[in-house]
Design an enzyme around this catalytic site. Structure first.
Site, PDB file in Angstrom:
ATOM      1  N   GLY A  65       0.780  -1.172   0.113  1.00  0.00           N
ATOM      2  CA  GLY A  65       0.098   0.288   0.014  1.00  0.00           C
ATOM      3  C   GLY A  65       0.771   1.305   0.000  1.00  0.00           C
ATOM      4  N   ASP A  81     -10.139   2.500   9.017  1.00  0.00           N
ATOM      5  CA  ASP A  81      -9.845   2.203   7.568  1.00  0.00           C
ATOM      6  C   ASP A  81     -10.474   0.748   7.359  1.00  0.00           C
ATOM      7  OD1 ASP A  81      -9.001   2.374   4.934  1.00  0.00           O
ATOM      8  OD2 ASP A  81      -6.994   1.859   5.541  1.00  0.00           O
ATOM      9  N   MET A  90       1.627   2.990   2.588  1.00  0.00           N
ATOM     10  CA  MET A  90       2.441   3.140   3.664  1.00  0.00           C
ATOM     11  C   MET A  90       3.151   2.137   4.105  1.00  0.00           C
ATOM     12  SD  MET A  90       1.494   4.395   7.375  1.00  0.00           S
ATOM     13  CE  MET A  90       1.839   2.827   8.118  1.00  0.00           C
TER      14      MET A  90
END
Length: 341
Positions: free
Chosen positions: A8, A123, A10
């Site tokens: 992703g 999230d 991050m």
């Protein structure tokens, strides 16, 4: 490290082997190169603090943290590896509502537990729901969105790392406002909507356009997409996905109770219909002013107009069932002009 299994904005996730205990694990490594040097130190500090917080969460449907460390300046988490993949990989068909409710019920329980511990997820999405070999759902990626807020948030967002995923973000989260557990209620409602209809409620060409749709577009009626849905399931979705947080389930525990009834096959409608939010608009009829989506209040009559028509503002929202009419209002309210939407 055996192989990469996901990446992703991050972090990157790898399948790895714990050589001490001879077991497969998931290794999540923060991609430090994605952050500007001015904020990297703060990000690393917050990640370590968040890892310690998550280590105190002990729930059978929350992926536990096995270990935490750093490698060449990059922090990493070690978690169990689940061979069942993610819920995202099993989408593409409408689920039967009872099956969908049974799947999400343990996650609602896990989120209610986390909220009591003062931890918000922010999230929730199918990609963050892992499945065991037996099909049990496991919630992962706690605290990542929360970790990136605060000072330097604009820089972090600029690198492509947001505070959630637009398709599953509550309107207030998309606007950058303070959020509470009701944002998680909304996100889990989006997952339920996607499970029972086979598609997300909102999609667009850009992430920002999706955020605007969550903020302003009426919820596409679930039973138009899946006529097999019960009215009770549809009403649960209407309430979980209300635009205004105060119109949703007040706590995750309430959504958990509603999912429990659907899972048990209880399809009786709530005592009062639960309505979709609509963008603010006004219509005038029979001496009344009706403002959509803003609540109930009474306006004062203008001075010197003793016989002026009475003016009230009432909450009128689109719904699958007729809304109850507040006392004193005519049963048939016919607008003299089209609403300004």
């Amino acid at each position: 490290v055996i192989e990469p299994i996901g990446q992703g904005g991050m972090a990157a996730v790898y399948r790895a082997l714990d050589t001490t205990l001879e077991r497969e694990v998931a290794l999540k490594v923060i991609r430090v190169e994605e952050f500007a040097p001015s904020v990297l130190e703060k990000v690393l500090q917050r990640f370590e603090r968040e890892a310690k917080t998550l280590a105190r969460l002990n729930h059978p449907n929350i992926v536990p943290i096995i270990d935490f460390g750093k490698y060449r300046g990059a922090p990493y988490l070690v978690m169990p590896y689940f061979k069942g993949g993610t819920l995202k990989e099993r989408l593409g068909r409408p689920y039967e509502e009872g099956e969908a409710a049974r799947l999400l019920l343990p996650l609602a329980e896990a989120l209610a537990y986390a909220h009591r511990k003062g931890v918000l997820h922010r999230d929730i999405k199918p990609a963050n729901i892992l499945l065991t070999e037996g099909g049990q759902p496991m919630l992962t990626d706690f605290g990542i969105a929360k970790l990136l807020e605060g000072g330097g948030g604009q820089t972090l967002t600029g690198t492509g790392v947001g505070i959630g995923t637009p398709e599953y973000m509550a309107p207030e989260q998309g606007m950058g406002k303070e959020v509470d557990g009701r944002a998680d209620v909304y996100a889990l409602g989006v997952v339920l909507y996607e499970l029972v209809t086979g598609q997300k409620p909102y999609s667009a060409d850009t992430p920002m356009a999706v955020v605007f749709k969550h903020m302003s577009d009426p919820l596409p009626r679930p039973r138009n997409l899946n006529p097999k849905l019960s009215e009770a399931c549809e009403q649960v979705l209407f309430k979980a996905l209300a635009k205004q947080p105060e119109h949703r389930y007040a706590e995750m525990e309430e959504l958990r109770a509603a999912l429990g009834k659907l899972a048990a096959g209880e399809t009786a409608l709530p005592a009062a219909p639960l309505a979709m939010d609509m963008p603010a608009a006004e219509v005038t009829s029979a001496g009344f002013t009706v403002e959509l989506g803003t609540g109930l209040k009474r306006a004062e009559k203008p001075e010197g107009e003793e016989h002026a028509p009475e003016t009230r503002t009432v909450n009128v929202e689109a719904t699958a069932a007729p809304l109850p009419v507040p006392p004193g209002l005519p049963q048939a309210l016919k607008p003299r002009r089209r609403p300004r939407l």
